[in-house]
Design a protein around this motif. Structure first.
Motif, PDB file in Angstrom:
ATOM      1  N   ASP A  13      58.267  38.134   9.099  1.00  0.00           N
ATOM      2  CA  ASP A  13      57.622  38.921   8.041  1.00  0.00           C
ATOM      3  C   ASP A  13      58.426  40.211   7.861  1.00  0.00           C
ATOM      4  N   ILE A  14      59.143  40.302   6.739  1.00  0.00           N
ATOM      5  CA  ILE A  14      60.035  41.438   6.492  1.00  0.00           C
ATOM      6  C   ILE A  14      59.309  42.415   5.574  1.00  0.00           C
ATOM      7  N   GLY A  15      58.655  43.408   6.168  1.00  0.00           N
ATOM      8  CA  GLY A  15      57.928  44.398   5.396  1.00  0.00           C
ATOM      9  C   GLY A  15      58.781  45.610   5.090  1.00  0.00           C
ATOM     10  N   SER A  16      58.255  46.486   4.259  1.00  0.00           N
ATOM     11  CA  SER A  16      59.034  47.667   3.863  1.00  0.00           C
ATOM     12  C   SER A  16      59.068  48.734   4.954  1.00  0.00           C
ATOM     13  N   ARG A  29      47.826  21.090  24.703  1.00  0.00           N
ATOM     14  CA  ARG A  29      46.513  21.692  24.486  1.00  0.00           C
ATOM     15  C   ARG A  29      46.366  22.316  23.101  1.00  0.00           C
ATOM     16  N   GLY A  30      47.406  22.230  22.305  1.00  0.00           N
ATOM     17  CA  GLY A  30      47.355  22.821  20.971  1.00  0.00           C
ATOM     18  C   GLY A  30      48.556  23.710  20.721  1.00  0.00           C
ATOM     19  N   ARG A  31      48.390  24.690  19.884  1.00  0.00           N
ATOM     20  CA  ARG A  31      49.509  25.572  19.553  1.00  0.00           C
ATOM     21  C   ARG A  31      49.458  26.840  20.398  1.00  0.00           C
ATOM     22  N   ARG A  32      50.627  27.239  20.867  1.00  0.00           N
ATOM     23  CA  ARG A  32      50.729  28.392  21.755  1.00  0.00           C
ATOM     24  C   ARG A  32      51.676  29.423  21.158  1.00  0.00           C
ATOM     25  N   LEU A  33      51.243  30.687  21.159  1.00  0.00           N
ATOM     26  CA  LEU A  33      52.101  31.775  20.712  1.00  0.00           C
ATOM     27  C   LEU A  33      53.072  32.090  21.848  1.00  0.00           C
ATOM     28  N   LYS A  34      54.318  31.716  21.638  1.00  0.00           N
ATOM     29  CA  LYS A  34      55.338  31.900  22.673  1.00  0.00           C
ATOM     30  C   LYS A  34      55.895  33.322  22.655  1.00  0.00           C
ATOM     31  N   LYS A  35      56.169  33.829  21.450  1.00  0.00           N
ATOM     32  CA  LYS A  35      56.754  35.173  21.316  1.00  0.00           C
ATOM     33  C   LYS A  35      56.121  35.891  20.127  1.00  0.00           C
ATOM     34  N   PHE A  36      55.956  37.184  20.275  1.00  0.00           N
ATOM     35  CA  PHE A  36      55.633  38.033  19.132  1.00  0.00           C
ATOM     36  C   PHE A  36      56.316  39.376  19.325  1.00  0.00           C
ATOM     37  N   ALA A  37      56.952  39.859  18.264  1.00  0.00           N
ATOM     38  CA  ALA A  37      57.663  41.141  18.361  1.00  0.00           C
ATOM     39  C   ALA A  37      57.651  41.825  17.009  1.00  0.00           C
ATOM     40  N   MET A  38      57.705  43.146  17.037  1.00  0.00           N
ATOM     41  CA  MET A  38      57.792  43.892  15.781  1.00  0.00           C
ATOM     42  C   MET A  38      58.612  45.154  15.983  1.00  0.00           C
ATOM     43  N   VAL A  39      59.220  45.600  14.895  1.00  0.00           N
ATOM     44  CA  VAL A  39      60.022  46.821  14.940  1.00  0.00           C
ATOM     45  C   VAL A  39      59.826  47.577  13.629  1.00  0.00           C
ATOM     46  N   ASP A  40      59.700  48.905  13.739  1.00  0.00           N
ATOM     47  CA  ASP A  40      59.611  49.744  12.543  1.00  0.00           C
ATOM     48  C   ASP A  40      61.005  49.984  11.978  1.00  0.00           C
ATOM     49  N   LEU A  45      64.739  51.495   3.046  1.00  0.00           N
ATOM     50  CA  LEU A  45      65.607  50.311   3.175  1.00  0.00           C
ATOM     51  C   LEU A  45      65.096  49.169   2.306  1.00  0.00           C
ATOM     52  N   ILE A  46      63.768  49.033   2.239  1.00  0.00           N
ATOM     53  CA  ILE A  46      63.125  48.030   1.378  1.00  0.00           C
ATOM     54  C   ILE A  46      62.041  48.753   0.590  1.00  0.00           C
ATOM     55  N   TYR A  60      68.568  45.422  12.018  1.00  0.00           N
ATOM     56  CA  TYR A  60      67.254  45.545  12.665  1.00  0.00           C
ATOM     57  C   TYR A  60      66.712  44.169  13.057  1.00  0.00           C
ATOM     58  N   ILE A  61      66.910  43.172  12.192  1.00  0.00           N
ATOM     59  CA  ILE A  61      66.448  41.810  12.510  1.00  0.00           C
ATOM     60  C   ILE A  61      67.227  41.256  13.699  1.00  0.00           C
ATOM     61  N   ARG A  62      68.551  41.429  13.684  1.00  0.00           N
ATOM     62  CA  ARG A  62      69.376  40.949  14.803  1.00  0.00           C
ATOM     63  C   ARG A  62      68.921  41.574  16.115  1.00  0.00           C
ATOM     64  N   GLN A  63      68.678  42.890  16.077  1.00  0.00           N
ATOM     65  CA  GLN A  63      68.264  43.609  17.288  1.00  0.00           C
ATOM     66  C   GLN A  63      66.894  43.153  17.765  1.00  0.00           C
ATOM     67  N   LEU A  64      65.989  42.909  16.811  1.00  0.00           N
ATOM     68  CA  LEU A  64      64.648  42.431  17.152  1.00  0.00           C
ATOM     69  C   LEU A  64      64.724  41.099  17.891  1.00  0.00           C
TER      70      LEU A  64
END
Length: 350
Positions: A13-16, A29-40, A45-46, A60-64
């Motif tokens: 999700d590329i927000g402004s 057992r179903g779906r599992r959230l393996k990773k979640f990350a966010m960066v300001d 920029l957008i 920023y995406i590469r670094q995230l």
């Protein structure tokens, strides 16, 4: 719009103001959230969905991905705003192959852009309730310029853009996964930094969609005007730091005036929905995005719309990896919704 081959992908999700990435895997057992990350990311920029500095955003995406050890390179991203048109239309009954051949002609009367400048997609919803000779179709048109912009950005970041989704659909996807189907009208509203997505659904079928240019950035702009500070400082002031630059009373007044504008704009959109569906009523509003965290907004919106207002929980039915901090996820849950909706997608989805 699918471009890849593998089934598994990361929701990006590329927000402004914030970039979010989520990875969901299938387990017994179903779906599992393996990773979640966010960066300001810095302001500017957008803006309004337009990428002003692709190289910096790509970095920023590469670094995230690097910092959070996200190794999957197939991604789903979303677009929204005024460069995307989503409209329910009615056409003569035909099979999907025939509609594929004629959709460009059908779309011309509904799209305010040159038809050669947009990418078209559609989904057949079923028979028109009022005319058995017709069927209802969801028509999606996105300006090629914007689609290409996001494809190029993702590729610049070293990733493979497999799906380009619409923000409102990603929001619907996360709601459908986490909540039981209800035969009532529910408004899904995502308040981002610069735009708000509205999707009214009934029984998991979308009835009405609209994007409006309002968001948390309006609060920052008013703080800048009053305090004479930078946008970065305004962001800190908004969350309670640097209170020497502005009084608590002034900050409360700014937030109050902005959320009052939000409620008025949302109510206008809902009134338009009621003019189309006069016998329907919206019983519940599910909020996501950064603006959903503002308590005064939730209370005022409930009063103005006479509807129950709740925060959406995108992790409701997901198993969480042991490496994830559940208390942190609880705090940022509304902001994670679109990235989770994208991560639930699979490349062979329609």
């Amino acid at each position: 719009m699918a471009f890849g081959t593998k089934n598994h992908l990361v929701g990006l999700d590329i927000g402004s103001r914030t970039i979010k990435a989520a990875e969901i895997v299938e387990t017994k057992r179903g779906r599992r959230l393996k990773k979640f990350a966010m960066v300001d990311i810095p302001p500017g920029l957008i803006e309004d969905g337009t990428i002003n500095d692709s190289e910096k955003v790509a970095e920023y995406i590469r670094q995230l991905f690097k910092d959070n050890k996200l190794v999957e390179h197939n991604v789903a991203v979303s677009i929204g705003g005024f460069s995307v048109i989503v409209k329910k239309i009615y056409v003569q009954k035909m099979d999907e192959i025939k509609l594929q051949e004629t959709i460009q002609f059908e779309a011309e009367q509904y799209i305010p852009f040159d038809i050669s400048d947009v990418n078209l997609d559609f989904q057949i919803l079923g028979e028109n309730e009022n005319n058995p000779n017709q069927m209802s179709v969801f028509l999606v048109a996105a300006r090629k310029e914007m689609v290409n912009e996001y494809i190029n950005l993702v590729q610049m970041a070293g990733l493979n853009p497999c799906i380009i989704d619409v923000e409102a659909f990603a929001l619907q996807n996360v709601f459908e996964f986490n909540y039981d189907e209800l035969n009532e009208n529910i408004a899904l509203i995502d308040i981002g930094a610069s735009k708000t997505s509205l999707n009214i659904i009934k029984g998991f079928s979308s009835l009405f969609m609209r994007d409006v240019s309002l968001g948390c950035g309006q609060i920052n702009q008013k703080i800048v005007s009053l305090a004479g500070c930078t946008l970065e400082e305004a962001e800190q002031i908004k969350f309670g730091s640097q209170d020497d630059k502005i009084s608590n009373e002034d900050l409360k007044e700014i937030v109050s005036s902005v959320v009052t504008d939000w409620c008025a704009e949302i109510k206008r959109a809902l009134d338009f929905f009621y003019s189309t569906y006069p016998d329907d009523s919206i019983t519940k509003i599910m909020l996501s995005g950064g603006g959903a965290n503002i308590k005064d907004f939730r209370q005022l919106l409930s009063m103005e719309t006479s509807a129950e207002v709740e925060l959406i929980d995108p992790f409701n039915k997901l198993e969480l990896s042991d490496s994830l901090d559940s208390s942190y996820l609880g705090k940022i849950a509304p902001q994670a919704s679109i990235s989770i909706g994208l991560a639930l997608r699979r490349i062979d989805d329609k």
